[in-house]
Design an enzyme around this catalytic site. Structure first.
Site, PDB file in Angstrom:
ATOM      1  N   CYS A   2      34.267  37.130  40.318  1.00 40.41           N
ATOM      2  CA  CYS A   2      35.019  35.892  40.277  1.00 40.41           C
ATOM      3  C   CYS A   2      34.070  34.717  40.390  1.00 40.41           C
ATOM      4  O   CYS A   2      32.845  34.866  40.367  1.00 40.41           O
ATOM      5  CB  CYS A   2      36.045  35.844  41.413  1.00 40.41           C
ATOM      6  SG  CYS A   2      37.144  37.282  41.484  1.00 40.41           S
ATOM      7  N   ARG A  50      39.618  34.096  39.162  1.00 39.40           N
ATOM      8  CA  ARG A  50      39.670  35.536  39.378  1.00 39.40           C
ATOM      9  C   ARG A  50      39.504  36.340  38.100  1.00 39.40           C
ATOM     10  O   ARG A  50      40.176  36.088  37.097  1.00 39.40           O
ATOM     11  CB  ARG A  50      41.016  35.909  40.029  1.00 39.40           C
ATOM     12  CG  ARG A  50      41.114  37.387  40.424  1.00 39.40           C
ATOM     13  CD  ARG A  50      42.484  37.716  40.987  1.00 39.40           C
ATOM     14  NE  ARG A  50      42.556  39.103  41.423  1.00 39.40           N
ATOM     15  CZ  ARG A  50      43.680  39.782  41.603  1.00 39.40           C
ATOM     16  NH1 ARG A  50      44.851  39.181  41.399  1.00 39.40           N
ATOM     17  NH2 ARG A  50      43.663  41.035  41.998  1.00 39.40           N
ATOM     18  N   LEU A  51      38.576  37.288  38.148  1.00 42.36           N
ATOM     19  CA  LEU A  51      38.494  38.359  37.172  1.00 42.36           C
ATOM     20  C   LEU A  51      39.048  39.588  37.878  1.00 42.36           C
ATOM     21  O   LEU A  51      38.393  40.158  38.748  1.00 42.36           O
ATOM     22  CB  LEU A  51      37.051  38.593  36.721  1.00 42.36           C
ATOM     23  CG  LEU A  51      36.823  39.677  35.665  1.00 42.36           C
ATOM     24  CD1 LEU A  51      37.440  39.272  34.335  1.00 42.36           C
ATOM     25  CD2 LEU A  51      35.328  39.962  35.484  1.00 42.36           C
ATOM     26  N   ALA A  52      40.259  39.974  37.544  1.00 40.14           N
ATOM     27  CA  ALA A  52      40.964  41.002  38.303  1.00 40.14           C
ATOM     28  C   ALA A  52      40.394  42.387  37.992  1.00 40.14           C
ATOM     29  O   ALA A  52      40.459  42.855  36.853  1.00 40.14           O
ATOM     30  CB  ALA A  52      42.455  40.957  37.980  1.00 40.14           C
ATOM     31  N   ASN A  76      33.658  36.261  45.853  1.00 37.02           N
ATOM     32  CA  ASN A  76      33.169  36.679  44.539  1.00 37.02           C
ATOM     33  C   ASN A  76      32.405  37.977  44.715  1.00 37.02           C
ATOM     34  O   ASN A  76      31.450  38.027  45.490  1.00 37.02           O
ATOM     35  CB  ASN A  76      32.248  35.589  43.964  1.00 37.02           C
ATOM     36  CG  ASN A  76      31.423  36.089  42.777  1.00 37.02           C
ATOM     37  OD1 ASN A  76      31.857  36.931  42.018  1.00 37.02           O
ATOM     38  ND2 ASN A  76      30.224  35.555  42.637  1.00 37.02           N
ATOM     39  N   ASP A 104      39.893  44.628  47.873  1.00 37.85           N
ATOM     40  CA  ASP A 104      38.761  44.616  48.797  1.00 37.85           C
ATOM     41  C   ASP A 104      38.649  43.273  49.516  1.00 37.85           C
ATOM     42  O   ASP A 104      38.171  43.210  50.657  1.00 37.85           O
ATOM     43  CB  ASP A 104      37.464  44.952  48.054  1.00 37.85           C
ATOM     44  CG  ASP A 104      37.194  44.036  46.868  1.00 37.85           C
ATOM     45  OD1 ASP A 104      38.139  43.431  46.341  1.00 37.85           O
ATOM     46  OD2 ASP A 104      36.023  43.935  46.452  1.00 37.85           O
ATOM     47  N   GLY A 379      21.310  49.799  35.146  1.00 35.02           N
ATOM     48  CA  GLY A 379      20.255  50.566  35.807  1.00 35.02           C
ATOM     49  C   GLY A 379      19.207  49.715  36.490  1.00 35.02           C
ATOM     50  O   GLY A 379      18.181  50.241  36.934  1.00 35.02           O
TER      51      GLY A 379
END
Length: 651
Positions: A2, A50-52, A76, A104, A379
Site C-alpha cells: 500500500c 490500499r492494494l488488497a 504498508n 495482518d 530472489g
C-alpha cells in the site's frame, strides 16, 4: 502492499484537502481502496491507499482503529506470521473478544496496542512501514522493517510534519519548499542512489531500516529533535552469528537452509490473490521458484524478460529452468524502443533521482507480471547473504597482491590498463577466451579492467571496497556547491565486526547497496505496476541463519553461493545453472550511442548544464565524448547525470 501519507499541523485548517492530495499521489501503490482520517482538534491527518492482498473485505480498510479506540494506524507491507501473532495475542488474553477480519494490519495494530512497539516489531516477520497515532498521548510513531524493503520519508517544514511512502506524497503539500540538497546529490553520483537517512530534499529524511521514531507532538521541540531508535540491527545479527557458528556437516547445513527457505517462502506465498515469481534462471530466483513449486498444487507463474543483444539475454536460461520445474512461464523480449518508452516515466516512478539502470528491466518485468497477478516473489538478497558478487571472490585476492606492489608500479599498471579502451579489451578477451580456463570467463572484461585501474592507487582494503562501490570517484568536484556527507562507508564506527574481508563486504552491502538500491528499485518498479514484490531471502530468520554459516560454506573453490547452490541442486540439475554470473542489466552503453543518443544529448547539453547550475559541465562533456567515440564505457556515470536531469525536468 500500500501507500501511506500524513500531515501534522496545529494551525492548518485545510487538513482534509491536503491529506487527500497526498493520498491521491500514491494511487499506483494502492488502486483498490483509499481512506483518510482526521483529528482537526489536534491537527493530524492520515491517508492510505490500499492494494488488497490479504482480507479483501472492508475489514481490511485503513486508516484502521484499534479495538480500544486509542490507536489509529496506516500500514504498508505484509506481516507474514500474522496468524501466529494472532494466536499469541489470544493466548495472552489480549484479543479474547476477537477481531473484525483476518488482515495482518489488524493483528499488527492489536500487538502494538497490547505489547508496545518494540515487542511487537521484534515478534513480527515481514516487510513494512507504518505510522501509528496514539490519541491518548498524542504521540506519532513511525516504523520500518529490518532490511529496508518498504520506504518511509518524513520531515519538518517549520512546524508542519509531513510523512509518506514516497516523496511525491510529501511534495503534494501545496506549500512544500522543494530545496535540493546538493550534498545528497554528491551521494547520488557516487552510489547511483541516495542512501538513508538522506533524501534529495533538505529537511526530509528516510527512516532507516530496522528503526522506529517516536514523535511527541505536544512538544514540537522534542518532536523535531527525536532520534530514530533501532529495534534490530544487522551488525548485531552478524556478531551473534559469527559468535555461534554452525559446526555440523555441509549436508546438515543444506538441510537447515532449505527448511528455513521453504518456511519463509511458504509464508510469503499466502495471499487472497494470485502469486507468482520473477525468474532469471540464476541461482537465487531459481531457488525461490523451485521451493515455491514444491509447495504449490498448481504450476507457479513465472516471468522473465530478455534482450536480443549478446551478453545480456538470460531469458533462454530462465526458460530452461521453467521447463524443468514445469512452471507457467511468460517471457518478453525487450527492444531499445521498449526501454525508450519507459525512460520518460522513470523520474516520476522513483520520486527522487535514482540511477541503477536495471530499474528499466525491473519495471518491464513487473509490468509483465502485473497483467496476470498482484504478488510476485523475487530472489533478491542471495548475493549479499551467501557471497554471490564477483567482488567477494576477487577483492581479497586482488588487494592482497596489490598491497605488496610498489606504488610506482601500480600507477604504471593503471596507466597501461586505461590506455586501452573497454571495447578493445572486450575484443581482445573474446579472441583469447577459447584459450582461457572457464573461471576467467567473465562478463564485461573491459569495464572490469578500467575498474581495476581505478583501484590500483588505493591505500587499504576499505578504500578498495569504497572504490568498487563508487561510480563518480570524486563527486564533490562535479556537483557545484556540494560536499559529500558522512555515510556508513566513511564512518568506521558503524562498520560491522567480522572474521574476514569477504564477510565484511557482505555485511556492508546488505546495509547499503541492498536497502538503498536494490530494495528501492524493486519497490518503486513493482508499485508503479501496482503489484507487490516479496523477498523471502530477506526474512530476518534467513538472514540470521546465513550469518551462522562459515565463509567456506558460502565461497568455495572460487565460486560464490555454494550453500545456496546445494539447496537448488536438489531440485534443478546443476548444468542448467552453472555459468558465469550475469547481472540484471541492459545494453545501456550501446543504446546511449544509438537509439537513446538524441535524448541523452539534449540532457547533457553544455548550455543546459550551465543554466541549471548543479554540475560542472567539463567532466561530463568529456565523458560523453569519450563514450560516443568508444574510448571509454561511461554508461553508469552518464546515466546518473541523465537521471538527475530528467528528474529535474519533472520538478
Amino acid at each position: 502492499m500500500c501507500g501511506l501519507s500524513g500531515i501534522f499541523s496545529s494551525r492548518n485548517t485545510e487538513l482534509e484537502a491536503v491529506v487527500r492530495l497526498m493520498n491521491t499521489s500514491l494511487i499506483h501503490r494502492g488502486p483498490d481502496d483509499s481512506g483518510v482520517w482526521i483529528d482537526g482538534n489536534v491537527g493530524i491527518a492520515l491517508g492510505h491507499r490500499r492494494l488488497a492482498i490479504v482480507d479483501l473485505s472492508e475489514a481490511g480498510h485503513q486508516p484502521m482503529h484499534s479495538n480500544c479506540g486509542r490507536f489509529v494506524i496506516v500500514f504498508n507491507g505484509e506481516i507474514y506470521n500474522h496468524a501466529e501473532l494472532r494466536q499469541a495475542l489470544h493466548d495472552d488474553g489480549l484479543i479474547s473478544t476477537g477481531l473484525k477480519g483476518h488482515s495482518d494490519t489488524e493483528v499488527l495494530l492489536a500487538g502494538l496496542a497490547s505489547w508496545g512497539v518494540e515487542k511487537t516489531l521484534n515478534a513480527s516477520v515481514g516487510m513494512f512501514a507504518f505510522a501509528l497515532w496514539d490519541r491518548q498521548e498524542q504521540v506519532l510513531t513511525l516504523g520500518r522493517d529490518r532490511m529496508g524493503e518498504k520506504p518511509l520519508y518524513y520531515g519538518w517544514q517549520d512546524d508542519i510534519l509531513l510523512f509518506g511512502s514516497e516523496l511525491k506524497a510529501i511534495k503534494a503539500f501545496p506549500a512544500f519548499r522543494a530545496e535540493i540538497d546538493r550534498n545528497a546529490l554528491t551521494l547520488l553520483l557516487r552510489h547511483n542512489c541516495i542512501p538513508a537517512p538522506y533524501s534529495i530534499y533538505k529537511g526530509i529524511a528516510k527512516l532507516q531500516s530496522g528503526h522506529y521514531v517516536v514523535l511527541p507532538l505536544t512538544d514540537l521541540s522534542a518532536a523535531k529533535a527525536a532520534i530514530p531508535q533501532p529495534y534490530w540491527r544487522l551488525n548485531d545479527a552478524v556478531a551473534k552469528g559469527l559468535a555461534d557458528p554452525f559446526t555440523g556437516s555441509p549436508e546438515t547445513a543444506t538441510d537447515l537452509l532449505e527448511a528455513q527457505l521453504r518456511s519463509s517462502i511458504g509464508q510469503q506465498m499466502l495471499a487472497d490473490v494470485p502469486v507468482g515469481a520473477f525468474l532469471s534462471g540464476g541461482v537465487d530466483s531459481s531457488a525461490v521458484v523451485a521451493l515455491m513449486q514444491t509447495q504449490s498444487t498448481q504450476a507457479v507463474r513465472t516471468f522473465t524478460i530478455g534482450f536480443d543483444e549478446g551478453g545480456f539475454d538470460e531469458a533462454v536460461h530462465a526458460k530452461a529452468v521453467s521447463r524443468h520445474l514445469d512452471t507457467q512461464h511468460t517471457e518478453l523480449y525487450v527492444r531499445p524502443q521498449d526501454a525508450a518508452a519507459v525512460i520518460p516515466r522513470l523520474s516520476s516512478m522513483y520520486c527522487e533521482p535514482f540511477s541503477d539502470s536495471s530499474q528499466i528491466p525491473t519495471f518491464l518485468v513487473s509490468q509483465l507480471a502485473g497483467q496476470e497477478l498482484k504478488v510476485v516473489l523475487s530472489g533478491d538478497g542471495g548475493d549479499e547473504l551467501f557471497g554471490g558478487y564477483n567482488r567477494y571472490l576477487s577483492a581479497k585476492k586482488i588487494w592482497s597482491k596489490m598491497q605488496h606492489v610498489p606504488s610506482f608500479a601500480r600507477q604504471a599498471s593503471a596507466s597501461l590498463l586505461r590506455s586501452v579502451s573497454p571495447t578493445t579489451w572486450d575484443s581482445l578477451f573474446n579472441l583469447a577466451k577459447p584459450l582461457l580456463p572457464s573461471r576467467f570467463h567473465v562478463s564485461g572484461p573491459g569495464d572490469k579492467a578500467h575498474k581495476l585501474a581505478n583501484v590500483l592507487k588505493l591505500a587499504d582494503g576499505h578504500e578498495f571496497y569504497l572504490q568498487l562501490n563508487s561510480h563518480w570517484s570524486d563527486p564533490a568536484s562535479v556537483v557545484i556547491g556540494g560536499e559529500e556527507p558522512p555515510t556508513m562507508f566513511t564512518d568506521a564506527s558503524r562498520w560491522p565486526k567480522t572474521d574476514s574481508f569477504e564477510h565484511w563486504m557482505m555485511a556492508m552491502d546488505a546495509q547499503t547497496y541492498m536497502s538503498d538500491d536494490i530494495m528501492v528499485k524493486l519497490d518503486r518498479a513493482s508499485m508503479a505496476a501496482s503489484i507487490e514484490g516479496r523477498v523471502p531471502m530477506l526474512d530476518h530468520r534467513v538472514v540470521e541463519l546465513a550469518w551462522r554459516m562459515p565463509l567456506d560454506l558460502k565461497i568455495r573453490n572460487g565460486q560464490g553461493k555454494w550453500l545456496l547452490r546445494q539447496v537448488l541442486y536438489r531440485h534443478v540439475p546443476k548444468e542448467l545453472i552453472e555459468r558465469p554470473k550475469q547481472g540484471f542489466g541492459i545494453p545501456l552503453g550501446e543504446w546511449l550511442r544509438g537509439s537513446l543518443r538524441e535524448w541523452a544529448e539534449s540532457l547533457l547539453d553544455e548550455a543546459r548544464l550551465v543554466r541549471d547550475g548543479y554540475f560542472r559541465p567539463e567532466p561530463i562533456r568529456k565523458m560523453w565524448s569519450e563514450h560516443l567515440q568508444g574510448r571509454g564505457n561511461w554508461q553508469s556515470h552518464l546515466w546518473t547525470i541523465l537521471m538527475f536531469q530528467a528528474w529535474l525536468d519533472e520538478q
